[in-house]
Write a protein that holds these residues in place. Structure first.
Motif, PDB file in Angstrom:
ATOM      1  N   ALA A  33      41.639  35.575  41.825  1.00 21.05           N
ATOM      2  CA  ALA A  33      41.583  34.103  42.002  1.00 21.05           C
ATOM      3  C   ALA A  33      42.736  33.594  42.418  1.00 21.05           C
ATOM      4  O   ALA A  33      43.765  34.164  42.429  1.00 21.05           O
ATOM      5  CB  ALA A  33      41.174  33.459  40.496  1.00 21.05           C
ATOM      6  N   CYS A  34      42.541  32.679  43.367  1.00 16.50           N
ATOM      7  CA  CYS A  34      43.566  31.974  44.027  1.00 16.50           C
ATOM      8  C   CYS A  34      44.741  31.274  43.065  1.00 16.50           C
ATOM      9  O   CYS A  34      45.670  30.953  43.692  1.00 16.50           O
ATOM     10  CB  CYS A  34      43.004  31.163  45.171  1.00 16.50           C
ATOM     11  N   ALA A  49      41.137  28.191  39.347  1.00 16.87           N
ATOM     12  CA  ALA A  49      40.013  29.112  39.925  1.00 16.87           C
ATOM     13  C   ALA A  49      39.474  30.240  39.101  1.00 16.87           C
ATOM     14  O   ALA A  49      38.166  30.406  38.784  1.00 16.87           O
ATOM     15  CB  ALA A  49      40.205  29.501  41.455  1.00 16.87           C
ATOM     16  N   GLY A  50      40.532  30.906  38.457  1.00 18.98           N
ATOM     17  CA  GLY A  50      40.404  31.829  37.483  1.00 18.98           C
ATOM     18  C   GLY A  50      39.510  31.456  36.129  1.00 18.98           C
ATOM     19  O   GLY A  50      38.566  31.935  35.800  1.00 18.98           O
ATOM     20  N   THR A  62      43.548  39.067  38.483  1.00 19.47           N
ATOM     21  CA  THR A  62      44.834  38.937  39.383  1.00 19.47           C
ATOM     22  C   THR A  62      44.947  37.874  40.078  1.00 19.47           C
ATOM     23  O   THR A  62      43.983  37.314  40.690  1.00 19.47           O
ATOM     24  CB  THR A  62      44.525  40.287  40.110  1.00 19.47           C
ATOM     25  N   LEU A  63      46.007  37.199  39.826  1.00 23.12           N
ATOM     26  CA  LEU A  63      46.222  35.580  40.632  1.00 23.12           C
ATOM     27  C   LEU A  63      46.773  36.239  42.053  1.00 23.12           C
ATOM     28  O   LEU A  63      47.848  36.893  42.202  1.00 23.12           O
ATOM     29  CB  LEU A  63      47.187  34.763  39.866  1.00 23.12           C
ATOM     30  N   LEU A  84      47.155  43.586  46.761  1.00 26.56           N
ATOM     31  CA  LEU A  84      45.810  43.684  47.063  1.00 26.56           C
ATOM     32  C   LEU A  84      45.648  45.216  47.167  1.00 26.56           C
ATOM     33  O   LEU A  84      44.519  45.775  46.870  1.00 26.56           O
ATOM     34  CB  LEU A  84      45.514  43.150  48.353  1.00 26.56           C
ATOM     35  N   GLU A  85      46.718  45.895  47.900  1.00 26.62           N
ATOM     36  CA  GLU A  85      46.369  47.367  48.172  1.00 26.62           C
ATOM     37  C   GLU A  85      46.223  48.202  46.845  1.00 26.62           C
ATOM     38  O   GLU A  85      45.631  49.122  46.634  1.00 26.62           O
ATOM     39  CB  GLU A  85      47.743  47.886  48.885  1.00 26.62           C
ATOM     40  N   ARG A  86      47.020  47.546  45.673  1.00 26.13           N
ATOM     41  CA  ARG A  86      47.152  48.330  44.456  1.00 26.13           C
ATOM     42  C   ARG A  86      45.739  48.051  43.885  1.00 26.13           C
ATOM     43  O   ARG A  86      45.184  49.057  43.102  1.00 26.13           O
ATOM     44  CB  ARG A  86      48.154  47.685  43.533  1.00 26.13           C
ATOM     45  N   ILE A  87      45.202  46.840  44.211  1.00 25.47           N
ATOM     46  CA  ILE A  87      43.753  46.687  43.723  1.00 25.47           C
ATOM     47  C   ILE A  87      42.655  47.740  44.131  1.00 25.47           C
ATOM     48  O   ILE A  87      41.752  48.240  43.564  1.00 25.47           O
ATOM     49  CB  ILE A  87      43.401  45.215  43.916  1.00 25.47           C
ATOM     50  N   TYR A  88      42.839  47.811  45.467  1.00 20.63           N
ATOM     51  CA  TYR A  88      41.984  48.675  46.159  1.00 20.63           C
ATOM     52  C   TYR A  88      41.966  50.155  45.754  1.00 20.63           C
ATOM     53  O   TYR A  88      41.310  50.899  45.709  1.00 20.63           O
ATOM     54  CB  TYR A  88      41.985  48.468  47.727  1.00 20.63           C
TER      55      TYR A  88
END
Length: 367
Positions: free
Chosen positions: A145-146, A150-151, A164-165, A362-366
């Motif tokens: 979420a931004c 939003a979350g 994850t914010l 973001l790379e950790r999320i992927y």
């Protein structure tokens, strides 16, 4: 290399799309690559850059939603199952992630970029929302979420620790250094006198952005003899009707429609104040950009307080407040002293709005 398909509908210059491109430019493209699914055959603003970065664009232009889902499912079945799906369709993430699950896609990311206004909703709409929330909870493997608001909106059943914010991060240095260099950018572009207050509003020309309110506020300012010029940046379905309203209110000499622009940092740098009387928002990228530049903003109190990054550059006002209150706040804003670029950069980086740190997250999320 891991490929991530972003479901965006199109990639024109707007908040969520700009945020995705900010991330894409900084991405480790030796190990990750972004691709995109469009629901249009029209050319989009970021097409050329996506291709330059070696991204693929898949087009599913069907107007029939069920036909679209079938074509989407068929596309996913042909892809490597290690491909990740990253959906930016807010409440409709439910269907796209559910179909991705059926197609065997292992990593399915739901990304929320906004909230929903407090307006009357039909019974069917409320049922669809509850159904969608349940599907997102069931089929998303990662929740983004931004911002906090939003979350809470899109993931009411998900623990906050699992969300994850990911702030709408930007290249902080690029923006923070822009104001000094481009302070007269708009004044020179539009040939405006030094004593004219330059106001801007950036965003799609759609109902939720509430441009009609801005135009009525301008009418009030003109009645008070205040010298101003209002710059509308963006495009959308209300373009023609807003131009008609400007003419009707005898404001054509005070308003310029610039359409979609690529020089947003320069335009913001050349403004005196940004208006955002939106009916509702998530965490708009442009509010991050405006604060990074040092531009004060006067915004509606329907927008989450978390958008104020502590630089004293965001002032809230109610949509039901008299225009005299908006006028007073605007005039007080214009008396503020500029904030040094170094201070802005420090605050935004500490708050997690530096694009370099967001890309790592973001790379950790992927994975």
């Amino acid at each position: 290399m891991k490929r991530i398909i972003h479901i965006v509908g199109s990639m024109n210059r707007a908040g969520a799309e700009t945020m995705v491109m900010n991330l894409y430019r900084q991405l480790d493209r030796e190990n990750y690559q972004f691709d995109f699914i469009y629901f249009t055959n029209n050319d989009c603003d970021y097409d050329d850059e996506i291709k330059e970065l070696r991204g693929k664009i898949y087009r599913i232009p069907s107007k029939n939603v069920f036909s679209r889902y079938l074509k989407y499912f068929s596309l996913l079945r042909k892809l490597d199952k290690n491909t990740s799906i990253h959906s930016h369709m807010n409440i409709n993430n439910s269907m796209y992630l559910g179909i991705a699950y059926l197609a065997g896609i292992k990593t399915r990311v739901s990304h929320c970029h906004g909230t929903e206004g407090k307006y009357h909703q039909s019974f069917l709409r409320r049922i669809y929302k509850k159904f969608s929330f349940s599907l997102i909870d069931r089929f998303a493997t990662k929740y983004i979420a931004c911002g906090e608001a939003a979350g809470k909106y899109l993931y009411p059943k998900v623990k906050s620790s699992e969300i994850t914010l990911l702030p709408n991060a930007i290249d902080v240095r690029k923006f923070s250094e822009s104001r000094v260099v481009n302070r007269n950018y708009l004044r020179n572009l539009l040939n405006l006198e030094k004593d004219v207050i330059i106001l801007t509003q950036i965003g799609r020309l759609i109902k939720v952005k509430n441009h009609t309110f801005s135009i009525q506020f301008l009418k009030h300012l003109k009645s008070k003899g205040i010298k101003f010029h209002f710059v509308i940046i963006g495009d959308g379905e209300l373009n023609d009707s807003l131009k008609e309203l400007v003419n009707k209110e005898d404001l054509e000499d005070n308003v310029t429609f610039l359409g979609v622009r690529s020089d947003v940092p320069e335009l913001l740098s050349g403004s005196d104040c940004m208006l955002m009387p939106s009916l509702h928002e998530g965490f708009p990228v442009v509010l991050v950009e405006s604060q990074a530049i040092g531009l004060p903003s006067l915004i509606s109190d329907t927008i989450s307080p978390e958008v104020d990054l502590g630089l004293k550059l965001v002032v809230f006002s109610g949509l039901n407040d008299d225009f005299s209150i908006w006028e007073e706040k605007l005039l007080n804003i214009l008396l503020q002293e500029d904030i040094k670029a170094g201070k802005i950069s420090e605050v935004l980086t500490d708050r997690g709005f530096n694009i370099v740190e967001s890309v790592k997250k973001l790379e950790r999320i992927y994975g």
